[in-house]
Design an enzyme around this catalytic site. Structure first.
Site, mmCIF file in Angstrom:
data_model
loop_
_atom_site.group_PDB
_atom_site.id
_atom_site.type_symbol
_atom_site.label_atom_id
_atom_site.label_comp_id
_atom_site.label_asym_id
_atom_site.label_seq_id
_atom_site.Cartn_x
_atom_site.Cartn_y
_atom_site.Cartn_z
ATOM 1 N N ASP A 104 0.784 -1.247 0.000
ATOM 2 C CA ASP A 104 0.000 0.000 0.000
ATOM 3 C C ASP A 104 0.814 1.295 0.000
ATOM 4 O O ASP A 104 1.768 1.428 0.768
ATOM 5 C CB ASP A 104 -0.866 0.082 1.259
ATOM 6 N N GLU A 138 -10.566 -2.180 3.703
ATOM 7 C CA GLU A 138 -9.245 -1.637 4.040
ATOM 8 C C GLU A 138 -9.046 -0.264 3.396
ATOM 9 O O GLU A 138 -9.760 0.122 2.473
ATOM 10 C CB GLU A 138 -8.135 -2.574 3.528
#
Lengths: 503, 503
Positions: free
Chosen positions: B47, B226
């Site tokens: 990420d 998420e």
């Protein structure tokens, strides 16, 4: 008073364009970051590790705590350079693992695939330091391990059989420096073992046999021995071997320093007839220096420019500690003894600004060279040759009234650096002390060279026979340079040259 | 057969100099490393984190396991760019500590010193993931912490009062995205909490109050939620808010993807009347995308160009995973519904090579554009506008017989990417599957743009209303490009442009 008898070339004291270096303001923002010495972008650095030359690129690994500006969990940081001057930091090479943090060590190219990791694999040999075992106070917390890289040091695989040299019960058992010994057809590991050096041999870098031990009742023993290196020099008298041993504390000017022994190595045992203690660098700030692997006959050393007396508390912001300039080592006979010499690598010349040379000038008292240094933002070198030896002092001062003084005291026949007034020296009691180095004999002429890089001075006297490296923390750059002599003498080839890393 | 009725400018199919990109051989050595997308020098990345714009510099932090090419102990890596295209990797920003490893989060500039770390301090808000607690299976192993930097992200100090938001008993409790809410005069944290989003408020970044929860019985719930982001858009109808939520698994083409909700946020609660599930990117490889802080009205998103279905096993050597191109987000009304749009940031235009434009060409069957792509070493973009909508397929092929196909299937009214024959796809069962994206309505003309960067394709259709990103692993660069159409149509502004990052 300056008395000029004759100058064989027209001397123009040029005010070089200040664009050559960052402004003082920028320099202060960067908090003493050197311009032409390696420093990590951030975090803590100490010993150089795994120095190796591969396909035109010099690799400098280093003891690194990336997450703090004080010593802590050791990683191997990594930087590369094609000229030993411009360094590019690379991603961290070795991280702590289940066996421990990664202490100092060396790297070799395994040309013949002796270890089985692949032909020409780059193999790092390092000390694992296990803090959990250390807490148990058994003294078994340091042992030697290896890792290899098949992509020139970017990614590493630790050997599954680590450690390759378990701890035999020696509290300080570290800093393996490995070389291929052609005559003996095996790898030789030079290892620091408390206050001695122990040599090990191996055919494959994985299994090691103890060969011999050196150091009892010889040399300086004021502290633990660390970071050794074993160097082979060809001389007219045949091969000579030099054993470098860093020691902490117990250096000639307090704290950390590197001594050396000149002798022989027969593939198993190092012997010497040397009686006295010799230091590679008499200044306070050159420690743990070792040489590059795979540079053929060139012996290029980089040291850590600090001292454990105060390394963790010198002024710092986001990073702490730099390396010395890379130095080319030599071995010279002088009055019947062999001396190690060290001078800046010739690659440094490429980044020197053109400047005028005072080919010959007679100086009776002092020479004001302020216009020379003023534009150079503490990023320069100076050099000269003095025909008739007399005491001299070079005084570099800034607008804040701080002054760095260094020179030669003829009455004591010693070189010295006085940084007591050269900026912040309050953080440690040892730091302001005058550093001295006895000159070896009193040969004339006296050749002297010094490098200034923001917060450091490195002196190379008598063609590198006597060297001194020292940090200082002046508020701003030196704008004045005074060159005083005790007696009338002739100075030749006097020059002050800016170092321009953009070259 | 190509039928050219009229071309309003003289078209010269130039063979661009191959110097523009590295040779195939170099490209292969670099193992699919993109030329104009960010990748870490080594190790694993997932990420994007802490995206923030400071004084002309974009900062990209990222989930990083620096010591391995598979997921592991998470650090925050760091890279900077002045143009969102050329990235320079910086030293690691955040390291694991006694509270845990460093999972995803965001960064804000604390203009008013609300946290007391200093005016304009850069504050990172992230999830600490504690593996020891995780083993205890209490579900309390994730909590939110903060750290600050006073030197633009180079060095960080973790707050001594961490965690600032302890775990209230929610197994998945992570990925805080923080913004200053001007109307409410407080910081808003958008946090992923299992399969919902929970909003928290704080005056000082240190003490957080739970405000509301969103997501039950709405949106896609095929996996955990998420990396949320909450965005405010000014529209002619007043402010609209978009909530981005990454979900894994459960994406439209299997595995990881990012859905979005358009609605309102009153400072405490997010509400929406949206009934359907909307995806920011229908391709398999755009996950965990979030936007930069401090970019005023620009909303610039970067995503991770991979998918948890196979992220750890895609072909890789010394590094694994890249980011998507930075995308500018917009909000457009279309047939009574609000749609998020995403197009490459305009900064990309600066590195495009000049090329000829086919302003207008009628195509009956196919157009051979091989001479255009041949010299571009898989580093280019293509675009065109189709006047009368018909099915089309673009086929990119290389000398190894591998082919990447993508286009528009008119009978199904969907865009697609077929990477099943575009190189190695054997490492995972999901990977070769055709990815599809339903077109929204059937507006004419149809505008289409795609980016190729070594091992990835990103499609932006209908001005960014439908996007698809996908990796592929072809042996060598595409030398052939075929543009087939189902029916005669007019293609306008057709261009293929090399991307030259040396510009």
């Amino acid at each position: 008073m300056v008395m000029i008898r004759y100058i064989s070339t027209i001397v123009i004291l040029m005010v070089l364009n200040a664009c050559n270096g960052p402004s003082n303001e920028e320099a202060q923002l960067e908090d003493y970051r050197p311009a032409y010495h390696f420093t990590p972008k951030k975090g803590w650095m100490n010993d150089p590790n795994g120095l190796v030359f591969i396909d035109g690129v010099y690799h400098l690994f280093f003891q690194h705590n990336p997450d703090s500006t004080v010593w802590g969990p050791m990683h191997w940081g990594h930087a590369t350079s094609t000229d030993l001057i411009h360094w590019e930091e690379q991603p961290i090479a070795l991280f702590p693992d289940s066996l421990g943090t990664i202490f100092s060590g060396s790297a070799v190219i395994d040309r013949d695939n002796t270890a089985g990791f692949g032909k020409d694999a780059l193999v790092a040999i390092f000390t694992h330091h296990n803090h959990d075992i250390e807490k148990q106070q058994t003294g078994l917390h340091q042992y030697q391990s290896i890792a290899y890289s098949l992509d020139k040091g970017i990614t590493w695989t630790k050997y599954s059989g680590n450690p390759v040299l378990p701890n035999p019960g020696i509290w300080d058992f570290r800093d393996p420096k490995v070389m291929w010994h052609e005559e003996g057809q095996q790898w030789i590991m030079t290892l620091a073992t408390k206050q001695t050096i122990t040599f090990y041999g191996s055919k494959n870098l994985k299994e090691w046999t103890r060969l011999s031990e050196f150091g009892e009742n010889i040399g300086a023993h004021g502290g633990v021995w660390e970071c050794p290196d074993l160097l082979q020099f060809a001389t007219p008298e045949g091969d000579k071997w030099v054993l470098l041993v860093s020691i902490n504390p117990g250096g000639p000017n307090a704290g950390s320093a590197t001594q050396y022994f000149v002798g022989d190595f027969d593939g198993k045992t190092f012997t010497t007839t040397q009686q006295d203690i010799k230091w590679m660098d008499y200044g306070p700030d050159n420690y743990a220096g070792v040489t590059f692997s795979n540079t053929a006959n060139r012996k290029i050393l980089i040291g850590w420019m600090s001292n454990w007396e105060y390394a963790n508390v010198v002024p710092a912001s986001t990073w702490r500690s730099g390396m010395t300039i890379a130095r080319e080592l030599g071995l010279e006979e002088h009055d019947g003894q062999w001396l190690l010499t060290a001078v800046p690598v010739k690659e440094l010349d490429r980044v020197l600004e053109d400047s005028d040379v005072i080919e010959r000038i007679d100086v009776e008292k002092e020479l004001d060279l302020s216009t020379e240094v003023m534009p150079l933002n503490n990023t320069f070198e100076g050099s000269f040759v003095m025909q008739k030896t007399t005491g001299f002092e070079i005084q570099l001062a800034n607008e804040s009234g701080e002054q760095l003084s260094f020179g030669y005291d003829q009455s004591k026949n010693e070189y010295y650096i006085d940084r007591s007034k050269a900026g912040d020296a309050s953080f440690n009691e040892t730091f302001p002390k005058r550093a001295v180095a006895a000159r070896i004999g009193s040969p004339a002429p006296l050749a002297f060279r010094f490098l200034i890089d923001r917060n450091s001075i490195e002196i190379f006297a008598d063609q590198g026979k006597i060297n001194m490296s020292a940090l200082f923390f002046a508020k701003d750059a030196f704008s004045k340079m005074n060159f005083r002599v005790d007696d009338l003498t002739t100075i030749e080839n006097l020059q002050v040259k800016g170092v321009n890393v953009k070259k």
